[in-house]
Design a protein around this motif. Structure first.
Motif: not given
Length: 125
Positions: A3-5, A40-41, A66-68, A73-74
């Motif tokens: 994911n992006t994170l 964590s994906a 980072v928040l976005r 990711a959530a």
């Protein structure tokens, strides 16, 4: 597929030659937290804002991206109000789709949105 994170963390680690411990120390968060976010994906829930701010400090990047990335990711769908395509990563407005979130997760999203709006107002003033 990361994911992006995960991509953000990996890119910084590769660029700077840092370890999870280096990022944790720089950001004032635990190594296990950095490892969890980096590996964590799909995050089960949105991490605390203070955790994500620590991760941003540790990575040496602005907090908003980072928040976005953590919201995505959530599994929180994000879009930017009144923003052109290819939005600058400093955009402070985050709107989340909350139909699938628990009441606790909705409160986390509301706090995140409020914080981003307040940050935008202070930068504009």
């Amino acid at each position: 597929m990361p994911n992006t994170l995960q991509e953000m963390i990996k890119k910084k680690l590769d660029q700077k030659g840092w370890s999870y411990s280096d990022v944790a120390r720089r950001g004032g968060i635990s190594r296990s937290t950095v490892h969890h976010l980096a590996t964590s994906a799909q995050l089960a829930q949105m991490p605390q804002q203070t955790t994500l701010e620590g991760l941003a400090r540790g990575l040496g990047v602005p907090a908003a991206p980072v928040l976005r990335a953590a919201a995505e990711a959530a599994g929180i769908q994000v879009y930017f109000e009144n923003a052109p395509k290819n939005t600058d990563p400093e955009v402070d407005i985050l709107i989340a789709s909350v139909q699938k979130l628990s009441p606790t997760d909705r409160r986390h999203v509301a706090a995140l949105v409020e914080s981003l709006l307040q940050a935008g107002e202070s930068q504009a003033g």
